[in-house]
Design a protein around this motif. Structure first.
Motif, mmCIF file in Angstrom:
data_model
loop_
_atom_site.group_PDB
_atom_site.id
_atom_site.type_symbol
_atom_site.label_atom_id
_atom_site.label_comp_id
_atom_site.label_asym_id
_atom_site.label_seq_id
_atom_site.Cartn_x
_atom_site.Cartn_y
_atom_site.Cartn_z
ATOM 1 N N ILE A 32 -74.474 -30.997 89.802
ATOM 2 C CA ILE A 32 -75.804 -30.821 89.771
ATOM 3 C C ILE A 32 -76.042 -29.791 88.585
ATOM 4 C CG2 ILE A 32 -78.050 -29.592 90.484
ATOM 5 C CD1 ILE A 32 -77.507 -30.734 93.344
ATOM 6 N N SER A 35 -74.971 -31.710 85.236
ATOM 7 C CA SER A 35 -76.076 -32.335 84.849
ATOM 8 C C SER A 35 -77.116 -31.738 84.338
ATOM 9 C CB SER A 35 -76.642 -33.356 85.899
ATOM 10 O OG SER A 35 -75.482 -34.002 86.293
ATOM 11 N N VAL A 36 -77.349 -30.645 84.715
ATOM 12 C CA VAL A 36 -78.624 -29.823 84.251
ATOM 13 C C VAL A 36 -78.170 -28.991 82.952
ATOM 14 C CG1 VAL A 36 -79.692 -27.694 84.721
ATOM 15 C CG2 VAL A 36 -79.692 -29.354 86.468
ATOM 16 N N TRP A 54 -82.848 -38.017 83.269
ATOM 17 C CA TRP A 54 -83.399 -37.672 84.379
ATOM 18 C C TRP A 54 -83.282 -38.920 85.640
ATOM 19 C CZ3 TRP A 54 -84.646 -33.432 85.561
ATOM 20 C CH2 TRP A 54 -85.094 -32.249 84.777
ATOM 21 N N LEU A 57 -79.814 -37.470 86.704
ATOM 22 C CA LEU A 57 -79.846 -36.360 87.593
ATOM 23 C C LEU A 57 -80.487 -36.853 88.797
ATOM 24 C CD1 LEU A 57 -79.584 -33.217 87.729
ATOM 25 C CD2 LEU A 57 -82.138 -33.085 87.039
#
Length: 86
Positions: A32, A35-36, A54, A57
């Motif tokens: 996470i 990815s962010v 997105w 994500l």
């Protein structure tokens, strides 16, 4: 009647439960975070690339949910093993 095999299986499941939860949460958290960070540093304002980021994500969150579900299955198996043994 001896329950040596069930005791061994129960102890293995207990070890898997504790290790899998820690390892799974660590991997999910790292996925996470990466990815962010990738989304934050991308400066492409194209709508299709925005949607693709997105979507990626969402896939990461789905993987994290699958890891949590696997931990729940291991916990359930451990509880059944304890009930059969006890």
């Amino acid at each position: 009647m001896k329950y040596g095999t069930l005791s061994t299986l129960n102890s293995i499941l207990k070890d898997l439960q504790s290790d899998a939860a820690t390892l799974g949460l660590t991997i999910a958290g790292l996925m996470i975070i990466v990815s962010v960070i990738m989304i934050m540093f991308t400066d492409d304002t194209n709508v299709s690339s925005y949607n693709k980021r997105w979507d990626n994500l969402r896939k990461v969150f789905l993987c994290a949910a699958l890891i949590a579900a696997a931990g729940a299955i291991v916990t359930f198996g451990q509880q059944i093993g304890g009930a059969l043994h006890g």
